[in-house]
Design a protein around this motif. Structure first.
Motif, PDB file in Angstrom:
ATOM      1  N   ALA A 217      -4.612  -4.347   7.766  1.00  0.00           N
ATOM      2  CA  ALA A 217      -5.728  -3.415   7.552  1.00  0.00           C
ATOM      3  C   ALA A 217      -7.004  -4.118   7.080  1.00  0.00           C
ATOM      4  O   ALA A 217      -8.093  -3.860   7.587  1.00  0.00           O
TER       5      ALA A 217
ATOM      6  N   LYS B 102     -11.638   0.436   8.405  1.00  0.00           N
ATOM      7  CA  LYS B 102     -12.207  -0.562   7.478  1.00  0.00           C
ATOM      8  C   LYS B 102     -13.317  -1.309   8.230  1.00  0.00           C
ATOM      9  O   LYS B 102     -14.369  -0.751   8.432  1.00  0.00           O
TER      10      LYS B 102
ATOM     11  N   HIS C  80       0.832  -1.210   0.000  1.00  0.00           N
ATOM     12  CA  HIS C  80       0.000   0.000   0.000  1.00  0.00           C
ATOM     13  C   HIS C  80       0.871   1.268   0.000  1.00  0.00           C
ATOM     14  O   HIS C  80       1.989   1.278   0.509  1.00  0.00           O
TER      15      HIS C  80
ATOM     16  N   GLY D 254      -8.608   5.575  12.622  1.00  0.00           N
ATOM     17  CA  GLY D 254      -7.465   5.344  13.503  1.00  0.00           C
ATOM     18  C   GLY D 254      -6.788   4.023  13.195  1.00  0.00           C
ATOM     19  O   GLY D 254      -7.205   3.300  12.276  1.00  0.00           O
TER      20      GLY D 254
END
Ligand SMILES: Cc1ncc(COP(=O)(O)O)c(C=O)c1O
Length: 378
Positions: free
Chosen positions: A193, A225, A118, A231
């Motif tokens: 994530a 997500k 990412h 955060g």
């Protein structure tokens, strides 16, 4: 008003010519197949009444006035849910990766990272003083070649991966990656994530699903997500936490989260770790993942999809023009599916990225696949 300097205007013009100009638009579909809100928590009410009257906003960095009690409550909870010695909450996943990677890499160190990592990982590597080296996506043979080449280096070796890749939705062979990293004495960092809330019985993430939590150096979990909020946290040892409190610039030089937000995150972790609803939503999400697979086979388009067990399913539609045309026609029919264009992904593998949720209905999943199939046949 001063005009944009020529050089910058040219960059924009180039984007326009490549049909790749990014625009802000309001997302309000009938059927949501794009948000990362995998379990539908973004719209849920969380308010345990855990509030302090004194300060609402943090009033400063966590190192100054912003480290309100809510952080302690949340970090303790995160440690217990994720079976981690320590947890450090950052304002976002982007900030966590920047802070962690920027702080750990020293001169003469090498950080090996997956080619599909990412943007927040890549940007973190840019801030680091270590040399970063890319290995081919999920290709552990290539990674081993690089590790072999640098094993005599006097610096520290690190490996960074994601447990669910944000664009392809696939996962590395994590067990093999842990073994390989250990063989070369490399410190492994795993960005979870898109695994939090999705992988493992209570959505603990892939590392814990494989009971690898004591063998990785750091994990990153993000709350924007499946937790439907905002955060992130870096999970690791107490020593790593202390190091980051001292050197992670994206933690030190920014205003902390407001305390209502932190308490709301604690409520969301309570929901994930204790409620039967959480188990039900995770089960519904996995039922929908299985349904999507079933429909792609039924309509004969499975070979266009990247194999994935996660909530993210990408169907390759080469060319910005084509993928934009398909997404526009799906949007018109109420399907919130967004195109991922070059240069976000390499040219030739432009795609529609479908995010599944616990709240998607079987009919709309089938309708979506049917429309994609009819476009691919034309
Ligand atoms: C793998 C990965 N890491 C980190 C992030 C950044 O997280 P956040 O949105 O909380 O900044 C994302 C966001 O898309 C991501 O996909």
């Amino acid at each position: 008003m001063k005009q944009l300097p020529d050089k910058l205007a040219k960059r924009l013009e180039q984007r326009l010519q490549n049909n790749a100009l990014r625009k802000l638009s309001v997302y309000d579909p009938t059927f949501d197949f794009s948000s990362n809100d995998y379990l539908g928590l973004a719209a849920a009410e969380f308010n345990s009444g855990n509030k302090s009257q004194k300060f609402q906003g943090a009033g400063g960095s966590r190192l100054l006035t912003g480290n309100h009690k809510a952080y302690e409550v949340l970090e303790t909870q995160i440690c217990s849910f994720h079976q981690s010695q320590a947890a450090l909450v950052f304002n976002s996943g982007y900030a966590a990766n920047l802070g962690l990677l920027g702080a750990i890499g020293q001169r003469r160190d090498h950080i090996f990272y997956d080619a599909l990592a990412h943007a927040s990982i890549r940007d973190g590597l840019q801030l680091s003083n270590a040399k970063s080296l890319k290995y081919r996506h999920n290709d552990l043979t290539h990674l081993e070649e690089l590790l072999e080449r640098h094993k005599e280096s006097t610096g520290t070796l690190y490996v960074v991966t994601e447990s669910v890749f944000s664009m392809d939705g696939d996962s590395p062979d994590l067990e093999a990656l842990v073994n390989l990293s250990e063989r070369y004495g490399a410190y492994l960092i795993v960005d979870e994530a898109h695994a939090l809330g999705v992988i493992g019985e209570r959505g603990h993430g892939l590392v814990q699903a494989l009971q690898m939590q004591d063998r990785v150096f750091a994990r990153i979990v993000t709350f924007g997500k499946a937790l439907g909020y905002h955060g992130a946290a870096v999970l690791g040892s107490e020593a790593l936490k202390t190091y980051l409190v001292n050197f992670a610039r994206s933690l030190i030089y920014t205003t902390a989260l407001a305390q209502d937000m932190v308490y709301s995150l604690a409520d969301r972790y309570t929901w994930l770790s204790k409620s039967t609803e959480a188990l039900k939503e995770i089960e519904k999400l996995h039922r929908n993942i299985a349904l999507l697979r079933l429909y792609t086979e039924k309509y004969g388009v499975d070979k266009h999809f990247i194999a994935s067990d996660s909530a993210i399913h990408s169907v390759i539609i080469p060319g910005n023009d084509r993928v934009k045309t398909l997404s526009a026609s799906l949007n018109e029919a109420g399907f919130g599916v967004l195109p991922i264009l070059a240069p976000t992904v390499p040219q030739g593998v432009e795609r529609l990225r479908i995010c599944l949720h616990s709240y998607n209905e079987s009919d709309s999943i089938e309708g979506l696949v049917e429309r994609i199939a009819s476009f691919l046949k034309d």
